[in-house]
Design a protein around this motif. Structure first.
Motif, PDB file in Angstrom:
ATOM      1  N   SER A 309       0.819  -1.205   0.000  1.00  0.00           N
ATOM      2  CA  SER A 309       0.000   0.000   0.000  1.00  0.00           C
ATOM      3  C   SER A 309       0.853   1.256   0.000  1.00  0.00           C
ATOM      4  O   SER A 309       0.375   2.341  -0.307  1.00  0.00           O
ATOM      5  N   ASN A 312       0.814   3.840  -2.776  1.00  0.00           N
ATOM      6  CA  ASN A 312      -0.261   4.825  -2.901  1.00  0.00           C
ATOM      7  C   ASN A 312       0.238   6.233  -2.608  1.00  0.00           C
ATOM      8  O   ASN A 312      -0.472   7.206  -2.857  1.00  0.00           O
ATOM      9  N   SER A 313       1.414   6.354  -2.040  1.00  0.00           N
ATOM     10  CA  SER A 313       1.899   7.642  -1.542  1.00  0.00           C
ATOM     11  C   SER A 313       2.819   8.320  -2.540  1.00  0.00           C
ATOM     12  O   SER A 313       3.815   7.749  -2.976  1.00  0.00           O
ATOM     13  N   PRO A 326       1.528   7.463  -8.348  1.00  0.00           N
ATOM     14  CA  PRO A 326       0.149   7.426  -7.837  1.00  0.00           C
ATOM     15  C   PRO A 326      -0.782   8.394  -8.561  1.00  0.00           C
ATOM     16  O   PRO A 326      -2.002   8.206  -8.533  1.00  0.00           O
ATOM     17  N   LEU A 331      -4.251   6.683  -7.504  1.00  0.00           N
ATOM     18  CA  LEU A 331      -4.235   5.809  -6.333  1.00  0.00           C
ATOM     19  C   LEU A 331      -4.806   6.521  -5.117  1.00  0.00           C
ATOM     20  O   LEU A 331      -4.709   7.728  -4.978  1.00  0.00           O
ATOM     21  N   TYR A 332      -5.336   5.729  -4.220  1.00  0.00           N
ATOM     22  CA  TYR A 332      -6.143   6.184  -3.097  1.00  0.00           C
ATOM     23  C   TYR A 332      -5.240   6.296  -1.869  1.00  0.00           C
ATOM     24  O   TYR A 332      -4.989   5.321  -1.169  1.00  0.00           O
ATOM     25  N   PHE A 333      -4.726   7.502  -1.576  1.00  0.00           N
ATOM     26  CA  PHE A 333      -3.775   7.687  -0.483  1.00  0.00           C
ATOM     27  C   PHE A 333      -4.342   7.214   0.848  1.00  0.00           C
ATOM     28  O   PHE A 333      -3.637   6.663   1.688  1.00  0.00           O
ATOM     29  N   ARG A 335      -6.032   4.742   1.532  1.00  0.00           N
ATOM     30  CA  ARG A 335      -5.841   3.310   1.751  1.00  0.00           C
ATOM     31  C   ARG A 335      -4.524   3.049   2.472  1.00  0.00           C
ATOM     32  O   ARG A 335      -4.370   2.132   3.258  1.00  0.00           O
ATOM     33  N   GLU A 608      -9.044  -1.176  -2.260  1.00  0.00           N
ATOM     34  CA  GLU A 608      -9.584   0.184  -2.207  1.00  0.00           C
ATOM     35  C   GLU A 608     -11.026   0.238  -2.690  1.00  0.00           C
ATOM     36  O   GLU A 608     -11.840   1.033  -2.181  1.00  0.00           O
ATOM     37  N   SER A 679      -4.173  -4.479  -2.798  1.00  0.00           N
ATOM     38  CA  SER A 679      -4.422  -3.054  -2.980  1.00  0.00           C
ATOM     39  C   SER A 679      -4.000  -2.714  -4.413  1.00  0.00           C
ATOM     40  O   SER A 679      -3.181  -3.411  -5.015  1.00  0.00           O
ATOM     41  N   LYS A 680      -4.556  -1.637  -4.932  1.00  0.00           N
ATOM     42  CA  LYS A 680      -4.234  -1.253  -6.304  1.00  0.00           C
ATOM     43  C   LYS A 680      -2.744  -0.935  -6.440  1.00  0.00           C
ATOM     44  O   LYS A 680      -2.105  -1.284  -7.439  1.00  0.00           O
ATOM     45  N   ALA A 681      -2.195  -0.302  -5.406  1.00  0.00           N
ATOM     46  CA  ALA A 681      -0.772   0.050  -5.439  1.00  0.00           C
ATOM     47  C   ALA A 681       0.103  -1.202  -5.486  1.00  0.00           C
ATOM     48  O   ALA A 681       1.140  -1.225  -6.144  1.00  0.00           O
TER      49      ALA A 681
END
Length: 982
Positions: A309, A312-313, A326, A331-333, A335, A608, A679-681
């Motif tokens: 994850s 995501n950052s 991201p 991407l969903y930070f 998460r 996410e 997770s997507k990341a």
């Protein structure tokens, strides 16, 4: 009055878990007690939490034993005392020296020696523990010198008679003996348990001063640890939080310029938002320490992959912790990091398998041995392994034990009285801790010395390791840094190096965006030419990418997650593929699904996505959504937690007026993710590495496949990778003492297999033979090899039979005669360079001795695991190669045909009716893959018979343009007999 209580963490000795121990203590009227497990402090922190929750005063201790003999107890007066006990045990564990017969001079620890086992004067902090059975020995003795030193010693190991029997089995397993050979000295006493309230005091009633001494000692102990979870990780990187904050901001902004240029307003806004969250949650040190680890590894030329994850950052992206953009993937930070989190999120950093230990060594040296340790893990008694262990202790023959572990005999075994007895023991032993081990890659970096909380072990890896696992670490207040390894990175690293050496070309393997837009790379991805490539080489992944027509990074990111069992088993994989091909025909379950999941066609693909739906469709808050996410990642697989979330999901969705049937279907999809999905990341990180591998395979296939072979990692065995080498123009040679190294080497198109792949060849000669050749020149013949390496008869024969001396132009049979004549009766190697003068060997006239290709193929099968002189198809007794080849399957949909396939691999799955079915993967005579499906109604119990070629009758079926064979009948084909045996 219980100074010597043991839990299951007294491995293969104690029978009670910590919660069971505390409950039993409460029912016995105990108000304070000492946990003193044997030579470990694994359960101390859990024990203190459980006691504090249940209103019992916990006291920490440790029992020290050597060669099964109790030496002494250590009882901590306070937190400093616990550190002294842990330091003492740690020193002996790490230096691998035996415990001393007498305890050291502790400052904050009471030492208790068993009565009758200590002679001489006692120090201020030293006592004698006497059992109630020994009280008669005090009668008539002058006790004035020891009156104040006597304590009540009542060990606790078991709960009742049944657990005593379980204890005996545990001791048998520990000692690896049958039950009748477990002696009284090997086990506890039947009375080593809690007594009913008041009974222990009654047994010591004639000596009330012993009870007073014991009570006073226990009353003086205070476990002054903070209650509840606190942050125990290293708190700063620079030594000051203000400096940490300023350094992190400086590095992030410098990284932004590297990643996006100076004037990217979107990136700057996102960075500032993330930095604010990181500051507020006090995680600057966590980011900076991870950055420091990456900085060191980069300085050594090591290649890493940052995944999980953390990708995501954008701050992590700018610090080069990850290579996933991201912004590009939206991407969903949250998460990764949100205001509800109390612990830092995970960064998973992968290195090549041969570089990770150096990175770990740097961490230990950089942050100090007192503050750094590897994370432990606890292996438990599980399933069939328990049945085997119990069967051995019962003295059952191996054949009977094998029958009890054979799932096909389950119905028969149920009526067997011996099996029923084993099951009764199994039910009590299941999931009990068995032995401490080491976590896959977790490292702890602490603020205080880590021995305040645990003693340290020294496993084979050679680095200090805590005595509890990641779940316990998190409850205590420690968060790990994951420094992992994988073979895929080794493939990439070695392939890049080989390309530079073999083709004099330098590759910047980090130019991933160029690879993602390369039409040749994407063609290979779409058509499944991905064997050897990280995460996309398995038959299932090849099949999925071909069904999707996957030819882009974004689609591959989704594919990396929908291959996971949670998505696949819920039916959402097929839904995603269908919608991907017809996006204009997607029917969304609800407007929220369209709004939040349009990129994935209304299908929940990533963790996410589930969080988004829980929040926006069901109205759950972020904290519950994150708990659900953690459940999916496997950190909390709690049935009770999921039941609570099911109820809350439905209640909140109802409040929002969602239709019942839609809520039911949405929850079905959500719940299918329990324990699975990425997770997507994480998927994006995998896809980056997949593209790097695939770029190398596309443009430098020979060097890449050599890299795969030399890193001994991948989905398939070596034979398939050798065939891939041959398909891409590699001229693969058998091992040769004058051309081979320990590993596979390549020069132009010529590839020589390495000596390390020869079964039975000693490690010494794997290294010595090529090293001697490099130092003193090529070998001139067999005699020269023997003299220069002092190789023995057995090892020499192996090299001859594998063909490693074919440069002599003599047949193997001639060489075998020669080595026997040369060495005579000497079968083992002697001292190197023992001859003062070179003496020519005698020459003998031999008849013509030749080896056939078939003989050579059998030698190679035995010594390499696969033949190189002939293909597996050439070894068949039949010349029939099937009605069609793999590439023609798509033109025969619905037809029943016969194919001949070389076995590659199989996968067993269970149907909804819990019947077994299989998926197979084979190569045809042209070297192309095809897949088979084996349904229960057409499949014997064990359809596969190992490596070889099979005749397959089946119906050609098609799904999303991908053809496979639905098997009706199936049999392994015989090969030509070994001419040496026949």
């Amino acid at each position: 009055m219980y100074l010597n209580v043991h839990s299951q963490y007294s491995l293969r000795y104690g029978t009670m878990s910590i919660p069971a121990l505390v409950e039993e203590a409460i029912s016995s009227g105990v108000t304070q007690m000492v946990l003193s497990d044997i030579n470990n402090s694994t359960g101390i922190m859990e024990f203190m939490r459980e006691c504090n929750e249940k209103g019992i005063k916990p006291i920490a201790g440790m029992e020290f034993r050597k060669a099964k003999q109790l030496l002494y107890l250590g009882i901590a007066r306070n937190k400093e005392g616990m550190k002294e006990l842990n330091d003492f045990l740690t020193e002996h564990n790490l230096e691998q020296k035996p415990l001393p017969d007498t305890a050291p001079e502790f400052l904050n620890v009471y030492t208790v020696y068993p009565y009758g086992k200590h002679h001489g004067s006692l120090k201020t902090n030293e006592y004698l523990g006497i059992r109630h059975e020994q009280l008669n020995s005090l009668f008539g003795k002058d006790l004035r010198n020891i009156k104040e030193k006597l304590l009540c010693l009542q060990p606790v190991f078991i709960n009742d008679k049944i657990e005593y029997r379980l204890h005996e089995y545990l001791r048998g397993i520990d000692l690896n003996v049958v039950l009748t050979e477990v002696t009284e000295a090997d086990k506890c006493q039947k009375t080593d348990r809690f007594f009913p309230a008041g009974e222990l005091e009654a047994r010591f009633s004639r000596y009330p001063f012993i009870l007073d001494n014991t009570r006073n000692l226990m009353n003086s102990c205070v476990m002054d640890y903070p209650k509840g979870r606190v942050n125990l990780n290293r708190r700063t990187f620079t030594g000051y939080k203000k400096n940490d904050r300023e350094l992190l901001e400086k590095l992030a902004l410098a990284g932004m310029e590297y990643r996006y240029g100076r004037s990217n307003k979107q990136a700057l806004t996102k960075i500032k938002h993330e930095l604010k969250v990181i500051y507020e949650l006090d995680f600057c040190a966590y980011f900076l320490i991870t950055w420091d680890i990456i900085r060191y590894s980069g300085s050594q030329g090591y290649y890493h992959v940052g995944r999980g994850s953390g990708a995501n950052s954008i701050v992590a992206y700018c610090l080069k912790i990850t290579d996933v953009d991201p912004i590009e993937l939206d991407l969903y930070f949250e998460r990764f990091l949100n205001a509800q989190r109390t612990s830092p999120p995970d960064f998973d950093i992968d290195y090549s398998w041969d570089e990770r230990e150096d990175v770990q060594d740097y961490i230990f040296k950089r942050y100090g041995s007192q503050h750094t340790a590897l994370l432990g893990t606890m292996s438990t008694f599980k399933d069939r392994s328990i049945i085997r262990e119990i069967g051995k202790v019962m003295g059952l023959p191996k054949t009977e034990i094998d029958g009890f572990t054979d799932q096909t005999r389950a119905a028969i075994n149920q009526n067997n009285t011996t099996f029923q007895k084993i099951v009764a023991i199994y039910e009590r032993m299941a999931n009990m801790p068995n032995q401490r081990s080491i976590h896959a890659g977790g490292v702890l970096i602490t603020e205080e010395p880590i021995t305040y909380y645990t003693a340290l072990d020294l496993p084979p890896k050679g680095m200090a390791t805590v005595q509890w696992d990641m779940y316990e670490a998190e409850k205590i207040g420690f968060d790990k840094y994951d420094i992992l390894s994988q073979r895929g990175i080794g493939h990439i690293k070695m392939a890049v190096k080989l390309v530079e050496e073999n083709q004099q070309r330098k590759i910047d393997i980090h130019q991933v965006k160029d690879f993602m837009n390369d039409p040749k790379v994407n063609f290979n991805l779409r058509t499944g030419n991905t064997k050897g490539c990280f995460y996309i080489e398995s038959p299932a992944m090849i099949q999925l990418n071909r069904k999707l027509g996957c030819d882009s990074y974004r689609v591959l990111v989704a594919a990396s997650s929908i291959i996971r069992p949670g998505v696949a088993s819920s039916g959402m994989m097929a839904e995603y593929i269908r919608n991907h091909h017809h996006p204009d025909k997607v029917k969304y379950l609800h407007p929220v699904m369209e709004e939040r999941l349009k990129d994935t066609y209304g299908v929940m693909v990533y963790q996410e996505d589930v969080i988004k739906i829980c929040i926006h469709f069901a109205g759950m808050d972020g904290a519950d959504a994150d708990i659900l996410r953690r459940g999916m990642s496997g950190k909390y697989r709690s049935k009770k937690e999921f039941e609570r979330l099911v109820e809350r999901f439905h209640e909140e969705a109802k409040k929002l007026g969602r239709p019942d049937h839609i809520v039911k279907e949405v929850w079905r999809q959500v719940s299918s993710f329990a324990g699975y999905s990425f997770s997507k990341a994480h998927s994006a990180s995998f896809a980056v590495e997949s593209y790097q591998s695939l770029y190398l395979k596309t443009y430098f296939p020979r060097e890449f496949m050599v890299g795969v072979l030399n890193n001994y990692g991948g989905f398939y065995d070596r034979a398939l990778y050798v065939q891939e080498l041959q398909k891409c123009g590699g001229i693969v040679h058998l091992p040769c003492v004058n051309h081979s190294d320990s590993l596979v080497n390549i020069s132009g198109a010529d590839v020589y297999l390495g000596l390390v792949g020869i079964h039975g060849l000693n490690e010494r000669f794997i290294e010595l033979v090529p090293e001697e050749r490099r130092t003193n020149g090529p070998y001139t013949g067999l005699e020269d090899l023997v003299k220069r390496t002092n190789i023995g008869l057995e090892q020499g024969i192996i090299l001859i039979r594998v063909g490693a001396l074919r440069f002599t132009h003599k047949s193997k049979k001639e060489l075998l005669w020669e080595i026997h004549l040369l060495m005579g009766a000497r079968t083992k190697p002697g001292n190197i360079n023992t001859e003062l003068f070179t003496i020519d060997a005698k020459n003998y006239a031999l008849p013509v001795l030749v080896n056939t290709r078939l003989e050579n193929a059998y030698h190679e099968l035995e010594l390499l695991g696969f033949p190189l002189s002939m293909t597996m198809f050439e070894l068949l007794q039949t010349g029939y190669r099937g009605d069609i080849m793999a590439n023609d399957l798509i033109n025969h949909i619905g037809q029943t045909i016969r194919m001949v396939g070389q076995y590659v691999c199989e996968k067993t799955v269970h149907t909804k009716k819990n019947q077994r079915m299989w998926f197979g993967n084979f190569l045809d005579a042209e070297g192309n893959s095809f897949d088979t499906v084996h349904f229960p109604n057409h499949t014997p119990m064990y359809p596969f018979r190992g490596k070889g070629c099979y005749l397959i009758l089946g119906k050609v079926v098609e799904e999303f343009g991908f053809a496979s064979l639905e098997v009706l009948r199936f049999a392994k084909l015989p090969i030509l007999p070994n001419p040496v045996i026949s």
